[in-house]
Design a protein around this motif. Structure first.
Motif, PDB file in Angstrom:
ATOM      1  N   LYS A 124      29.760 -25.660   4.639  1.00  0.00           N
ATOM      2  CA  LYS A 124      30.573 -24.598   5.224  1.00  0.00           C
ATOM      3  C   LYS A 124      29.960 -24.118   6.543  1.00  0.00           C
ATOM      4  O   LYS A 124      28.738 -24.082   6.691  1.00  0.00           O
ATOM      5  N   CYS A 125      30.840 -23.726   7.431  1.00  0.00           N
ATOM      6  CA  CYS A 125      30.358 -23.233   8.726  1.00  0.00           C
ATOM      7  C   CYS A 125      31.419 -22.344   9.359  1.00  0.00           C
ATOM      8  O   CYS A 125      32.603 -22.385   8.996  1.00  0.00           O
ATOM      9  N   SER A 126      30.975 -21.527  10.292  1.00  0.00           N
ATOM     10  CA  SER A 126      31.897 -20.722  11.108  1.00  0.00           C
ATOM     11  C   SER A 126      31.692 -20.979  12.591  1.00  0.00           C
ATOM     12  O   SER A 126      32.522 -20.611  13.416  1.00  0.00           O
ATOM     13  N   LYS A 127      30.582 -21.611  12.977  1.00  0.00           N
ATOM     14  CA  LYS A 127      30.291 -21.973  14.368  1.00  0.00           C
ATOM     15  C   LYS A 127      29.417 -23.217  14.354  1.00  0.00           C
ATOM     16  O   LYS A 127      28.855 -23.610  13.331  1.00  0.00           O
ATOM     17  N   ASP A 128      29.278 -23.850  15.527  1.00  0.00           N
ATOM     18  CA  ASP A 128      28.549 -25.108  15.616  1.00  0.00           C
ATOM     19  C   ASP A 128      27.080 -24.963  15.235  1.00  0.00           C
ATOM     20  O   ASP A 128      26.473 -25.914  14.728  1.00  0.00           O
ATOM     21  N   LYS A 151      37.637 -20.448   7.691  1.00  0.00           N
ATOM     22  CA  LYS A 151      36.268 -20.914   7.780  1.00  0.00           C
ATOM     23  C   LYS A 151      36.262 -22.419   7.753  1.00  0.00           C
ATOM     24  O   LYS A 151      37.024 -23.055   7.013  1.00  0.00           O
ATOM     25  N   GLY A 152      35.393 -23.043   8.569  1.00  0.00           N
ATOM     26  CA  GLY A 152      35.443 -24.479   8.752  1.00  0.00           C
ATOM     27  C   GLY A 152      34.420 -25.230   7.923  1.00  0.00           C
ATOM     28  O   GLY A 152      33.724 -24.692   7.060  1.00  0.00           O
ATOM     29  N   THR A 153      34.335 -26.533   8.244  1.00  0.00           N
ATOM     30  CA  THR A 153      33.388 -27.423   7.592  1.00  0.00           C
ATOM     31  C   THR A 153      32.679 -28.241   8.653  1.00  0.00           C
ATOM     32  O   THR A 153      33.225 -28.485   9.740  1.00  0.00           O
ATOM     33  N   CYS A 154      31.474 -28.654   8.357  1.00  0.00           N
ATOM     34  CA  CYS A 154      30.678 -29.406   9.315  1.00  0.00           C
ATOM     35  C   CYS A 154      31.213 -30.828   9.466  1.00  0.00           C
ATOM     36  O   CYS A 154      31.640 -31.452   8.487  1.00  0.00           O
ATOM     37  N   GLU A 155      31.163 -31.315  10.666  1.00  0.00           N
ATOM     38  CA  GLU A 155      31.487 -32.714  10.910  1.00  0.00           C
ATOM     39  C   GLU A 155      30.268 -33.555  10.518  1.00  0.00           C
ATOM     40  O   GLU A 155      29.130 -33.186  10.786  1.00  0.00           O
ATOM     41  N   ILE A 156      30.527 -34.713   9.898  1.00  0.00           N
ATOM     42  CA  ILE A 156      29.440 -35.573   9.447  1.00  0.00           C
ATOM     43  C   ILE A 156      29.678 -36.991   9.931  1.00  0.00           C
ATOM     44  O   ILE A 156      30.804 -37.376  10.281  1.00  0.00           O
ATOM     45  N   PHE A 157      28.566 -37.763   9.954  1.00  0.00           N
ATOM     46  CA  PHE A 157      28.664 -39.192  10.189  1.00  0.00           C
ATOM     47  C   PHE A 157      28.541 -39.875   8.823  1.00  0.00           C
ATOM     48  O   PHE A 157      27.515 -39.761   8.148  1.00  0.00           O
ATOM     49  N   ALA A 158      29.599 -40.573   8.411  1.00  0.00           N
ATOM     50  CA  ALA A 158      29.641 -41.137   7.066  1.00  0.00           C
ATOM     51  C   ALA A 158      30.708 -42.215   7.020  1.00  0.00           C
ATOM     52  O   ALA A 158      31.279 -42.600   8.054  1.00  0.00           O
ATOM     53  N   TRP A 159      30.939 -42.736   5.790  1.00  0.00           N
ATOM     54  CA  TRP A 159      32.074 -43.620   5.574  1.00  0.00           C
ATOM     55  C   TRP A 159      33.322 -42.740   5.512  1.00  0.00           C
ATOM     56  O   TRP A 159      33.521 -41.990   4.569  1.00  0.00           O
ATOM     57  N   ARG A 207      37.312 -26.516  12.240  1.00  0.00           N
ATOM     58  CA  ARG A 207      38.071 -25.458  11.573  1.00  0.00           C
ATOM     59  C   ARG A 207      39.562 -25.703  11.732  1.00  0.00           C
ATOM     60  O   ARG A 207      40.006 -26.283  12.714  1.00  0.00           O
ATOM     61  N   VAL A 208      40.344 -25.223  10.781  1.00  0.00           N
ATOM     62  CA  VAL A 208      41.803 -25.271  10.816  1.00  0.00           C
ATOM     63  C   VAL A 208      42.283 -23.833  10.958  1.00  0.00           C
ATOM     64  O   VAL A 208      42.139 -23.030  10.034  1.00  0.00           O
ATOM     65  N   GLY A 209      42.852 -23.500  12.111  1.00  0.00           N
ATOM     66  CA  GLY A 209      43.282 -22.131  12.335  1.00  0.00           C
ATOM     67  C   GLY A 209      42.071 -21.204  12.396  1.00  0.00           C
ATOM     68  O   GLY A 209      41.018 -21.526  12.945  1.00  0.00           O
ATOM     69  N   SER A 210      42.233 -20.043  11.812  1.00  0.00           N
ATOM     70  CA  SER A 210      41.157 -19.040  11.815  1.00  0.00           C
ATOM     71  C   SER A 210      40.316 -19.103  10.545  1.00  0.00           C
ATOM     72  O   SER A 210      39.436 -18.271  10.353  1.00  0.00           O
ATOM     73  N   VAL A 241      34.328 -31.602   4.169  1.00  0.00           N
ATOM     74  CA  VAL A 241      35.178 -31.014   3.145  1.00  0.00           C
ATOM     75  C   VAL A 241      36.626 -31.354   3.426  1.00  0.00           C
ATOM     76  O   VAL A 241      37.094 -31.258   4.563  1.00  0.00           O
ATOM     77  N   ILE A 242      37.334 -31.762   2.397  1.00  0.00           N
ATOM     78  CA  ILE A 242      38.757 -32.067   2.497  1.00  0.00           C
ATOM     79  C   ILE A 242      39.548 -30.916   1.909  1.00  0.00           C
ATOM     80  O   ILE A 242      39.242 -30.424   0.829  1.00  0.00           O
ATOM     81  N   TRP A 243      40.598 -30.476   2.634  1.00  0.00           N
ATOM     82  CA  TRP A 243      41.491 -29.461   2.100  1.00  0.00           C
ATOM     83  C   TRP A 243      42.638 -30.135   1.362  1.00  0.00           C
ATOM     84  O   TRP A 243      43.355 -30.960   1.927  1.00  0.00           O
ATOM     85  N   HIS A 244      42.797 -29.778   0.118  1.00  0.00           N
ATOM     86  CA  HIS A 244      43.891 -30.342  -0.675  1.00  0.00           C
ATOM     87  C   HIS A 244      45.102 -29.424  -0.561  1.00  0.00           C
ATOM     88  O   HIS A 244      44.989 -28.221  -0.364  1.00  0.00           O
TER      89      HIS A 244
END
Length: 558
Positions: free
Chosen positions: A207-211, A238-246, A233-236, A121-124
């Protein structure tokens, strides 16, 4: 059912029905019948033969081939692509010139994508104001120094953003990097973007909050890659999952400005060749000429049907749309070519007819499914041999060329079939008038009695023979002299007045009753009963006249 009923049913199988023509002197029914005949005749001549050409054999198995070409160039200068010239090889997809093709009018570019790990996920970042002051969400206020700027750059770029500042088209990482390089911290960053707020895209599966929320190897639904097992995650927040992609992944924003606004002046060449196999007739929509400059100088209009070169903006306008609005997010245009050929005329009378329509829903401009777009990529290798690509999300106008047609030529078979159908309709009109005559008018019972009559042939013949025998007995009696009549019927010595003969009043009465049957259903019987009465005058000539009238009336009635 009794034995008599079964017997009557079996005997009725051998009955024969024949038509009886009754001339009804009824002006209303006669007028109705003529009106029905006139209506059927007009339908047969005007609609069947003149409009629908029912005398022709029709061939609808049209064989068609379409070849298309687009011409035009455009120049653009953008931050993603720099200065660039666009020609046919760049904006026409596919390049083979088929009946379905796309002219690209807008583009979103994601450059330098490599197969790596990044955030799904990209934050705009969006311009705006929060309260009465400006601030970075999650970071210190302006003037916090270069260290805070460097930390923000590290945190933001670590997640793999290509975060676009809305309305300015700048990468957040570049803004922060430039601010840090000039050692002016947040001041320079906010000068380029007065207020920035985080806006993340809604990909629920990422979406994620932990690994443990990111299962390794699992593909992200409606995402761009597979999960690695890390939660970024950025700060406190809620984060996003890391992916393998382009990576970096494509931004999901819609274009705000038209890229190829010069595409309105592009031209489309549409060559259509058709053939009707039943009549072995072929034709094309291009003028048969040896003048090589004809197609370079002509343009399509209603007076020049054999120059199939169309201006792109005119086609969109004929379809009822505005080019600038449609080209921003794309759309679908249908080009219809109709061939309606009457091969009883000259081949020059067989001309193509063009029509244009917008096939997608132009009224759903705010819908998430509005427009037309697709993606393609161009692949490269760097000096070390690592592959990377430039991803392009193209918006454009798709053109669907659709060809329909039919050809007709005179044939005796459909002509006979349609004429026979018209004659059958005439019979239906007579049937309808019969229904009106015998069921719906005031004297319907009278006409019904005239139209339907039951004749018992054997009994009538027997009574006719009996009357002839009695006539012969009366003739012999008259020759011998006056005496009692046959079968004990007493004759009157008084002569009948002239014009009054025995049996005639009863036959006239039978006719007045409409020729219907009495209790036993035989008309001849009543006539014979009238003729079988002895003549009181005893004159032979009168009896002969009665027998002849009886035979004549019987022939008329049957």
């Amino acid at each position: 059912m009794g034995q008599g009923g079964w017997k009557g049913l079996c005997l009725s199988l051998f009955d024969y029905k024949t038509e009886k023509y009754v001339i009804a002197k009824n002006k209303k029914v006669g007028l109705l019948y003529r009106l029905l005949q006139l209506s059927i005749l007009l339908y047969l001549v005007v609609w069947v033969f003149m409009v629908k050409k029912g005398y022709q054999d029709i061939d609808t198995s049209l064989q068609s081939a379409v070849i298309t070409k687009v011409k035009g160039v455009a120049f653009t200068n953008t931050s993603e692509l720099g200065e660039r010239l666009w020609d046919v090889a760049d904006y026409v997809i596919p390049p083979q010139g088929e009946s379905v093709f796309v002219v690209m009018t807008n583009l979103i570019v994601t450059p330098n994508q490599r197969q790596d790990t990044c955030a799904e996920v990209i934050w705009h970042l969006e311009l705006g104001r929060r309260g009465s002051h400006q601030q970075w969400l999650g970071y210190p206020s302006p003037g916090a120094g270069v260290s805070s700027c460097s930390r923000a750059q590290e945190d933001v770029c670590m997640v793999g953003h290509t975060c676009m500042i809305w309305g300015q088209g700048q990468d957040l990482c570049q803004v922060l990097r430039r601010a840090c390089e000039h050692r002016r911290g947040w001041d320079l960053a906010l000068a380029e973007a007065p207020f920035l707020s985080w806006q993340n895209e809604d990909i629920l599966n990422a979406k994620c909050s932990k690994d443990s929320d990111c299962h390794p190897g699992e593909a992200v639904v409606a995402g761009n890659g597979v999960k690695t097992g890390r939660c970024l995650r950025v700060g406190s927040a809620k984060g996003t999952c890391e992916i393998f992609a382009w990576c970096p992944v494509e931004t999901k924003s819609k274009p705000a400005k038209l890229l190829l606004d010069e595409a309105e002046e592009f031209t489309i060449y549409i060559k259509n060749s058709i053939r009707f196999p039943k009549f072995n007739f072929s034709k094309t929509n291009v003028l048969d000429t040896k003048n090589s400059s004809f197609l370079k100088t002509c343009c399509f209009d209603l007076n020049n049907l054999y120059c199939p070169i169309f201006r792109l903006g005119s086609v969109v306008r004929w379809a009822g749309s505005n080019f600038q609005e449609m080209a921003l997010e794309g759309g679908v245009i249908g080009i219809h070519i109709e061939w309606d050929c009457d091969l009883d005329k000259a081949s020059s009378e067989c001309n193509p007819q063009y029509s244009f329509s917008r096939l997608d829903n132009r009224f759903a401009e705010k819908s998430i499914s509005s427009g037309y777009n697709f993606r393609f990529a161009k692949y490269y290798r760097d000096a070390s041999g690592v592959e990377f690509r430039t991803l392009m999300k193209a918006y454009g106008i798709r053109f669907d060329v659709m060809v329909n047609g039919k050809a007709g030529k005179f044939s005796i078979i459909p002509t006979v079939i349609n004429v026979s159908s018209g004659v059958a309709l005439m019979g239906a009109g007579a049937f309808f008038c019969d229904l009106v005559l015998i069921y719906f008018i005031k004297k319907s019972h009278f006409y019904r009695g005239k139209k339907y009559e039951e004749v018992r042939g054997r009994e009538c013949r027997a009574q006719l023979v009996e009357s002839q025998r009695q006539g012969g007995a009366w003739e012999a009696k008259d020759a011998a002299g006056p005496g009692p009549g046959p079968r004990g019927v007493e004759q009157s010595p008084r002569a009948e007045p002239e014009g009054q003969r025995p049996g005639l009043p009863q036959r006239q009465e039978a006719q007045d009753r409409g020729g219907g049957s009495n209790g036993d259903g035989c008309v001849c019987r009543r006539l014979l009963e009238g003729c079988a009465q002895p003549a009181s005058s005893g004159h032979l000539e009168e009896r002969k006249v009665n027998v002849e009238q009886l035979q004549t009336l019987q022939a008329v009635e049957t």
